[in-house]
Design a protein around this motif. Structure first.
Motif, mmCIF file in Angstrom:
data_model
loop_
_atom_site.group_PDB
_atom_site.id
_atom_site.type_symbol
_atom_site.label_atom_id
_atom_site.label_comp_id
_atom_site.label_asym_id
_atom_site.label_seq_id
_atom_site.Cartn_x
_atom_site.Cartn_y
_atom_site.Cartn_z
ATOM 1 N N ALA A 349 0.829 -1.214 0.000
ATOM 2 C CA ALA A 349 0.000 0.000 0.000
ATOM 3 C C ALA A 349 0.860 1.261 0.000
ATOM 4 C CB ALA A 349 -0.930 -0.012 1.217
ATOM 5 N N ALA A 350 1.958 1.232 0.753
ATOM 6 C CA ALA A 350 2.837 2.403 0.815
ATOM 7 C C ALA A 350 3.684 2.553 -0.442
ATOM 8 C CB ALA A 350 3.745 2.294 2.039
ATOM 9 N N MET A 351 4.105 1.425 -1.039
ATOM 10 C CA MET A 351 5.050 1.473 -2.151
ATOM 11 C C MET A 351 4.412 1.730 -3.504
ATOM 12 S SD MET A 351 8.211 1.357 -1.350
ATOM 13 C CE MET A 351 8.914 0.899 -2.939
ATOM 14 N N LEU A 352 3.134 1.409 -3.676
ATOM 15 C CA LEU A 352 2.509 1.626 -4.986
ATOM 16 C C LEU A 352 2.629 3.074 -5.464
ATOM 17 C CD1 LEU A 352 -0.634 -0.689 -4.815
ATOM 18 C CD2 LEU A 352 1.230 -0.831 -6.467
ATOM 19 N N PRO A 353 2.276 4.074 -4.645
ATOM 20 C CA PRO A 353 2.463 5.453 -5.115
ATOM 21 C C PRO A 353 3.932 5.826 -5.298
ATOM 22 C CG PRO A 353 1.705 5.424 -2.831
ATOM 23 C CD PRO A 353 1.575 4.037 -3.349
ATOM 24 N N VAL A 354 4.825 5.212 -4.508
ATOM 25 C CA VAL A 354 6.258 5.469 -4.685
ATOM 26 C C VAL A 354 6.717 4.959 -6.050
ATOM 27 C CG1 VAL A 354 8.576 4.922 -3.829
ATOM 28 C CG2 VAL A 354 6.742 5.398 -2.209
ATOM 29 N N VAL A 355 6.303 3.746 -6.400
ATOM 30 C CA VAL A 355 6.674 3.162 -7.688
ATOM 31 C C VAL A 355 6.126 4.004 -8.837
ATOM 32 C CG1 VAL A 355 6.314 1.157 -9.189
ATOM 33 C CG2 VAL A 355 6.903 0.830 -6.785
ATOM 34 N N GLN A 356 4.911 4.474 -8.685
ATOM 35 C CA GLN A 356 4.329 5.356 -9.702
ATOM 36 C C GLN A 356 5.180 6.615 -9.871
ATOM 37 O OE1 GLN A 356 0.707 7.618 -8.754
ATOM 38 N NE2 GLN A 356 -0.219 6.734 -10.575
ATOM 39 N N GLY A 357 5.631 7.171 -8.744
ATOM 40 C CA GLY A 357 6.478 8.361 -8.806
ATOM 41 C C GLY A 357 7.826 8.092 -9.444
ATOM 42 N N ILE A 358 8.419 6.931 -9.142
ATOM 43 C CA ILE A 358 9.718 6.574 -9.728
ATOM 44 C C ILE A 358 9.593 6.469 -11.238
ATOM 45 C CG2 ILE A 358 11.584 4.882 -9.790
ATOM 46 C CD1 ILE A 358 10.630 3.947 -7.013
ATOM 47 N N ALA A 359 8.540 5.776 -11.706
ATOM 48 C CA ALA A 359 8.346 5.607 -13.148
ATOM 49 C C ALA A 359 8.212 6.964 -13.831
ATOM 50 C CB ALA A 359 7.115 4.751 -13.417
ATOM 51 N N GLY A 360 7.585 7.925 -13.153
ATOM 52 C CA GLY A 360 7.446 9.262 -13.726
ATOM 53 C C GLY A 360 8.756 10.022 -13.836
ATOM 54 N N LEU A 361 9.766 9.638 -13.049
ATOM 55 C CA LEU A 361 11.065 10.310 -13.081
ATOM 56 C C LEU A 361 12.022 9.715 -14.112
ATOM 57 C CD1 LEU A 361 11.700 10.660 -9.229
ATOM 58 C CD2 LEU A 361 11.025 12.480 -10.806
ATOM 59 N N MET A 362 11.722 8.526 -14.610
ATOM 60 C CA MET A 362 12.618 7.867 -15.554
ATOM 61 C C MET A 362 12.657 8.618 -16.879
ATOM 62 S SD MET A 362 13.810 5.393 -13.735
ATOM 63 C CE MET A 362 14.609 4.305 -14.916
ATOM 64 N N ASN A 363 13.654 8.284 -17.708
ATOM 65 C CA ASN A 363 13.837 8.930 -19.012
ATOM 66 C C ASN A 363 13.988 10.445 -18.867
ATOM 67 O OD1 ASN A 363 13.716 6.529 -20.492
ATOM 68 N ND2 ASN A 363 11.480 6.621 -20.624
ATOM 69 N N ASN A 364 14.794 10.836 -17.842
ATOM 70 C CA ASN A 364 15.062 12.255 -17.603
ATOM 71 C C ASN A 364 13.801 13.075 -17.399
ATOM 72 O OD1 ASN A 364 17.958 12.065 -17.853
ATOM 73 N ND2 ASN A 364 17.651 11.794 -20.066
ATOM 74 N N GLY A 365 12.853 12.472 -16.706
ATOM 75 C CA GLY A 365 11.620 13.185 -16.379
ATOM 76 C C GLY A 365 10.494 12.963 -17.355
ATOM 77 N N ALA A 366 10.765 12.318 -18.487
ATOM 78 C CA ALA A 366 9.707 12.070 -19.471
ATOM 79 C C ALA A 366 8.788 10.953 -19.002
ATOM 80 C CB ALA A 366 10.304 11.717 -20.828
ATOM 81 N N GLY A 367 9.313 10.091 -18.133
ATOM 82 C CA GLY A 367 8.508 9.014 -17.579
ATOM 83 C C GLY A 367 8.463 7.789 -18.471
ATOM 84 N N MET A 368 8.003 6.673 -17.884
ATOM 85 C CA MET A 368 7.804 5.432 -18.630
ATOM 86 C C MET A 368 6.667 4.659 -17.979
ATOM 87 S SD MET A 368 11.006 3.033 -17.338
ATOM 88 C CE MET A 368 10.306 1.557 -18.091
ATOM 89 N N GLU A 369 6.150 3.654 -18.704
ATOM 90 C CA GLU A 369 5.058 2.861 -18.150
ATOM 91 C C GLU A 369 5.501 2.188 -16.851
ATOM 92 O OE1 GLU A 369 3.572 0.023 -20.910
ATOM 93 O OE2 GLU A 369 2.136 1.435 -21.786
ATOM 94 N N PRO A 370 4.663 2.236 -15.822
ATOM 95 C CA PRO A 370 5.090 1.699 -14.521
ATOM 96 C C PRO A 370 4.801 0.222 -14.320
ATOM 97 C CG PRO A 370 2.987 2.796 -14.272
ATOM 98 C CD PRO A 370 3.377 2.944 -15.727
ATOM 99 N N TYR A 371 4.161 -0.451 -15.291
ATOM 100 C CA TYR A 371 3.621 -1.782 -15.026
ATOM 101 C C TYR A 371 4.686 -2.800 -14.642
ATOM 102 C CZ TYR A 371 -0.519 0.313 -16.992
ATOM 103 O OH TYR A 371 -1.562 1.154 -17.228
#
Length: 440
Positions: A349-371
């Motif tokens: 429950a705590a890590m799901l939003p963290v993982v979503q945030g990490i995926a959004g930071l990938m590709n120099n901020g462009a983000g990538m699919e978090p699945y």
């Protein structure tokens, strides 16, 4: 942000130190977060806190628990297990068949409930064959934990992921043109089954068993199947217009589970001509888990409002860099290790939003699919619980049953099965998920 982080850390410490009081710890922490928001320290009000609770998840869990209670009472699971056992040649295959059966049931039923269903059959077989029931019940417990991640309704963590990522029942099987997490879990199950066959290689005594259990009611089994079918159908419903209809739409899965549960309970009461079935179902509801989740939804929303989630995502990104594979390995490894010692429900429950945030930071901020990261988190957190006797509720339940039957369970007895079982399942499942989802 520091006070919120300190409060969150204190909440976790207290839940670890006071496992029997976890729901009240979470609820008290939620109340403190709401109070901090109301006095203006964070932008977090009582209304925002109540909106953060995923009532659909709570309704799904409560309804499924009630139907499972009726299902167990009907004695259908015990009969199915017996029908399976009479078709195997020896103890080794009997243990593996029971483990497979527990895994299959656990893909649709709570893990602890699965252990409660199958464990009596394992005990009976062990007594008949005069072998120790300890490894038999451990095999049943770890197999039920493994399959919890296979479907939307298999485990609380799967329900959390499905709700957070807006995944329907079929998405666990096939999603966005690719095989889903279900197939990774099944690949892990095959690898772990090879481990069980090797561990029980010397148990070649022939099995002599009978199908003795009489099913008292077929309707609970039908309700279980209908629950799965209606959940699938509900996932295809188009979103309606209007506030009231939209609110009901967001609760559709929970309403399906609760509706079928209530039907089953009312029918059972009418058959018994008393309210005893209702009392039994209410007593067997896992109220602690429901209250824990209610509090955690608010706590995590409060932590997010304070900026802690964004900070945690930035920390993970700083460690892993721009390499998705490194981040994936980090998530799987950390989840396996932590879930071996802490409950995976609050962790996921705590890590799901963290993982979503990490995926959004990938590709120099462009983000990538978090699945792929979601799946790695769920795989590690679900399977990691099999490393230790305290890593999952199903393990604790199995050990409790053994102790009630006069069997001592040493930690080394559990580790002998849990460690190789977990490593085989995690390596196979994680490798598959990366090949299918990480390289796209």
């Amino acid at each position: 942000m520091i006070p919120a982080l300190a409060l969150f850390a204190l909440t976790y410490v207290l839940m670890l130190r006071l496992p029997q009081e976890r729901p009240w710890v979470a609820l008290c922490s939620a109340a403190v977060f709401i109070a901090l928001g109301e006095v203006g320290i964070y932008d977090f009000s009582l209304g925002a806190a109540l909106r953060a609770v995923d009532y659909n998840v709570l309704l799904m869990m409560a309804g499924t628990m009630g139907t499972v209670s009726l299902f167990i009472e009907s004695k259908m699971p015990a009969r199915l297990a017996e029908m399976l056992i009479v078709r195997v040649p020896d103890v080794r295959w009997a243990v593996c068949a029971l483990a497979l059966f527990a895994g299959f049931v656990s893909a649709f039923v709570d893990n602890v409930a699965t252990v409660l269903m199958v464990a009596p059959v394992g005990l009976a077989i062990a007594r008949k064959l005069k072998i120790s029931p300890v490894p038999v019940l451990i095999a049943i417990a770890v197999s039920s934990n493994l399959q919890g991640a296979a479907t939307l309704v298999g485990d609380t963590t799967s329900i959390l992921l499905g709700s957070f990522a807006d995944m329907n029942f079929f998405d666990f099987f096939w999603m966005r043109g690719r095989p889903g997490i279900f197939w990774g879990v099944e690949l892990g199950a095959l690898a772990s089954m090879a481990v069980l066959l090797w561990l029980f290689r010397r148990e070649t005594q022939p099995v002599t068993a009978k199908v003795e259990t009489e099913v008292e009611d077929d309707v609970p089994a039908a309700l279980m199947l209908l629950t799965v079918g209606l959940l699938i159908a509900a996932s295809f419903l188009p979103q309606p217009g209007g506030d009231v209809l939209r609110a009901l739409y967001e609760l559709r899965s929970g309403l399906v589970c609760m509706g079928l549960c209530l039907f089953g309970v009312v029918r059972a009461c009418l058959r018994a001509r008393s309210a005893k079935p209702l009392g039994r179902v209410v007593r067997e509801l896992d109220r602690d888990t429901l209250l824990l989740l209610f509090g955690l939804f608010i706590v995590i929303a409060g932590v997010r409002a304070a900026g802690v989630i964004d900070a945690a995502a930035a920390l993970f990104h700083a460690i892993a860099g721009e390499d998705p594979f490194r981040l994936y390995l980090l998530l799987v490894a950390v989840s396996v290790v932590l879930s071996a010692f802490i409950d995976n429900i609050p962790y996921v429950a705590a890590m799901l939003p963290v993982v979503q945030g990490i995926a959004g930071l990938m590709n120099n901020g462009a983000g990538m699919e978090p699945y792929v990261f979601y799946f790695g988190l769920l795989t590690g957190a679900t399977l990691g619980g099999n490393l230790t006797p305290i890593g999952a509720s199903a393990n604790i339940a199995a050990i409790g049953i053994l102790r009630k039957n006069g069997e001592a369970v040493a930690t080394k007895d559990f580790l002998r099965i849990g460690v190789p079982f977990t490593l085989a399942a995690v390596l196979a499942g994680a490798a598959y998920l990366w090949l299918v989802w990480g390289r796209a």
